[in-house]
Design a protein around this motif. Structure first.
Motif, PDB file in Angstrom:
ATOM      1  N   GLY A  23       0.908  -1.268  -0.136  1.00  0.00           N
ATOM      2  CA  GLY A  23      -0.601   0.050   0.165  1.00  0.00           C
ATOM      3  C   GLY A  23       0.600   1.061   0.439  1.00  0.00           C
ATOM      4  N   ASP A  24       2.286   1.120  -0.370  1.00  0.00           N
ATOM      5  CA  ASP A  24       3.130   2.139  -0.362  1.00  0.00           C
ATOM      6  C   ASP A  24       3.534   2.764  -1.890  1.00  0.00           C
ATOM      7  OD1 ASP A  24       3.840   2.502   2.854  1.00  0.00           O
ATOM      8  OD2 ASP A  24       4.568   1.037   2.175  1.00  0.00           O
ATOM      9  N   GLU A  25       3.815   3.348  -2.302  1.00  0.00           N
ATOM     10  CA  GLU A  25       3.857   4.173  -3.630  1.00  0.00           C
ATOM     11  C   GLU A  25       5.134   3.326  -3.678  1.00  0.00           C
ATOM     12  OE1 GLU A  25       5.164   9.150  -2.684  1.00  0.00           O
ATOM     13  OE2 GLU A  25       3.204   9.236  -2.605  1.00  0.00           O
ATOM     14  N   ARG A  43      12.751  -0.212   0.776  1.00  0.00           N
ATOM     15  CA  ARG A  43      11.588  -0.022   0.328  1.00  0.00           C
ATOM     16  C   ARG A  43      11.053   1.319   1.155  1.00  0.00           C
ATOM     17  NH1 ARG A  43       6.560  -0.987   2.465  1.00  0.00           N
ATOM     18  NH2 ARG A  43       6.565  -3.233   3.733  1.00  0.00           N
ATOM     19  N   ASN A  44       9.921   2.099   0.613  1.00  0.00           N
ATOM     20  CA  ASN A  44       8.819   3.269   0.875  1.00  0.00           C
ATOM     21  C   ASN A  44       8.297   2.616   1.890  1.00  0.00           C
ATOM     22  OD1 ASN A  44       9.243   5.411  -0.196  1.00  0.00           O
ATOM     23  ND2 ASN A  44       7.180   5.763  -0.690  1.00  0.00           N
ATOM     24  N   ARG A  45       8.051   3.258   3.115  1.00  0.00           N
ATOM     25  CA  ARG A  45       6.969   2.714   4.322  1.00  0.00           C
ATOM     26  C   ARG A  45       5.919   3.744   4.682  1.00  0.00           C
ATOM     27  NH1 ARG A  45       8.602  -2.076   5.417  1.00  0.00           N
ATOM     28  NH2 ARG A  45      11.136  -2.598   4.346  1.00  0.00           N
ATOM     29  N   ILE A  46       5.930   4.890   3.681  1.00  0.00           N
ATOM     30  CA  ILE A  46       5.021   5.539   3.720  1.00  0.00           C
ATOM     31  C   ILE A  46       3.104   5.285   4.307  1.00  0.00           C
ATOM     32  CG2 ILE A  46       6.245   7.146   2.850  1.00  0.00           C
ATOM     33  CD1 ILE A  46       4.278   7.872   1.537  1.00  0.00           C
ATOM     34  N   GLY A  49       1.289   6.477   7.591  1.00  0.00           N
ATOM     35  CA  GLY A  49       1.204   8.032   8.323  1.00  0.00           C
ATOM     36  C   GLY A  49       1.817   8.950   7.879  1.00  0.00           C
ATOM     37  N   ASP A  50       3.293   7.920   7.762  1.00  0.00           N
ATOM     38  CA  ASP A  50       4.642   8.033   8.171  1.00  0.00           C
ATOM     39  C   ASP A  50       5.551   8.954   6.984  1.00  0.00           C
ATOM     40  OD1 ASP A  50       7.474  10.028   9.027  1.00  0.00           O
ATOM     41  OD2 ASP A  50       7.503   8.314  10.643  1.00  0.00           O
ATOM     42  N   ALA A  51       5.075  10.154   7.016  1.00  0.00           N
ATOM     43  CA  ALA A  51       6.115  10.563   5.118  1.00  0.00           C
ATOM     44  C   ALA A  51       7.085  10.393   4.826  1.00  0.00           C
ATOM     45  CB  ALA A  51       5.194  11.751   4.762  1.00  0.00           C
ATOM     46  N   THR A  52       8.002  10.945   6.149  1.00  0.00           N
ATOM     47  CA  THR A  52       8.974  10.712   6.304  1.00  0.00           C
ATOM     48  C   THR A  52      10.113   9.333   6.450  1.00  0.00           C
ATOM     49  OG1 THR A  52       9.916  10.173   8.826  1.00  0.00           O
ATOM     50  CG2 THR A  52       9.358  11.919   8.330  1.00  0.00           C
ATOM     51  N   GLN A  53       9.461   8.193   5.975  1.00  0.00           N
ATOM     52  CA  GLN A  53       9.857   6.880   5.942  1.00  0.00           C
ATOM     53  C   GLN A  53      10.174   6.106   4.482  1.00  0.00           C
ATOM     54  OE1 GLN A  53      10.674   4.890   8.202  1.00  0.00           O
ATOM     55  NE2 GLN A  53      10.458   6.585   9.437  1.00  0.00           N
ATOM     56  N   HIS A  54      11.306   7.545   3.583  1.00  0.00           N
ATOM     57  CA  HIS A  54      11.377   7.512   2.747  1.00  0.00           C
ATOM     58  C   HIS A  54      12.225   6.145   2.682  1.00  0.00           C
ATOM     59  CE1 HIS A  54       8.917  10.097   0.215  1.00  0.00           C
ATOM     60  NE2 HIS A  54       9.076  10.808   1.442  1.00  0.00           N
ATOM     61  N   PRO A  55      12.834   5.585   1.122  1.00  0.00           N
ATOM     62  CA  PRO A  55      14.128   4.073   1.765  1.00  0.00           C
ATOM     63  C   PRO A  55      15.824   5.083   1.799  1.00  0.00           C
ATOM     64  CG  PRO A  55      12.844   3.867  -0.781  1.00  0.00           C
ATOM     65  CD  PRO A  55      12.483   4.732   0.503  1.00  0.00           C
ATOM     66  N   GLU A  56      15.329   6.132   0.758  1.00  0.00           N
ATOM     67  CA  GLU A  56      16.673   6.970   1.171  1.00  0.00           C
ATOM     68  C   GLU A  56      16.910   7.646   2.478  1.00  0.00           C
ATOM     69  OE1 GLU A  56      13.809  10.024   0.147  1.00  0.00           O
ATOM     70  OE2 GLU A  56      13.981   7.893  -0.661  1.00  0.00           O
ATOM     71  N   LYS A  57      15.673   7.493   3.363  1.00  0.00           N
ATOM     72  CA  LYS A  57      15.930   8.330   4.617  1.00  0.00           C
ATOM     73  C   LYS A  57      17.039   7.508   5.543  1.00  0.00           C
ATOM     74  CE  LYS A  57      15.067  11.472   6.413  1.00  0.00           C
ATOM     75  NZ  LYS A  57      16.335  12.233   6.932  1.00  0.00           N
TER      76      LYS A  57
END
Length: 81
Positions: A23-25, A43-46, A49-57
């Motif tokens: 269900g992520d982008e 992978r994306n984990r947004i 609801g936490d929009a900061t959970q991008h893989p590059e983070k």
């Protein structure tokens, strides 16, 4: 692109597919050293609801690039940063 680079790209695509199924982008990231060792992947984990959970983070701090990766991400997505 050589065969090893294609392997890393395919893994990033697999991670993006996992994100989409969750269900992520659909974004995946594989951080590779100059020697070809995989240092981190995610992978994306947004979707939670936490929009900061991008893989590059996750990958950025491993490479010591957190601030630069974040600034690049901001420029790409907001035109600022």
């Amino acid at each position: 692109m050589n065969g090893q680079e294609l392997t890393y790209l395919n893994r990033a695509i697999e991670l993006a597919e996992e994100a989409l199924e969750a269900g992520d982008e659909p974004f995946g990231s594989v951080l590779v050293s100059a020697e070809g060792d995989v240092l981190a992947e995610d992978r994306n984990r947004i979707a939670g609801g936490d929009a900061t959970q991008h893989p590059e983070k996750v990958d950025g701090p491993v490479a010591g690039l957190d601030a630069r990766v974040h600034a690049l991400h901001q420029r790409r997505h907001t035109g600022r940063g």
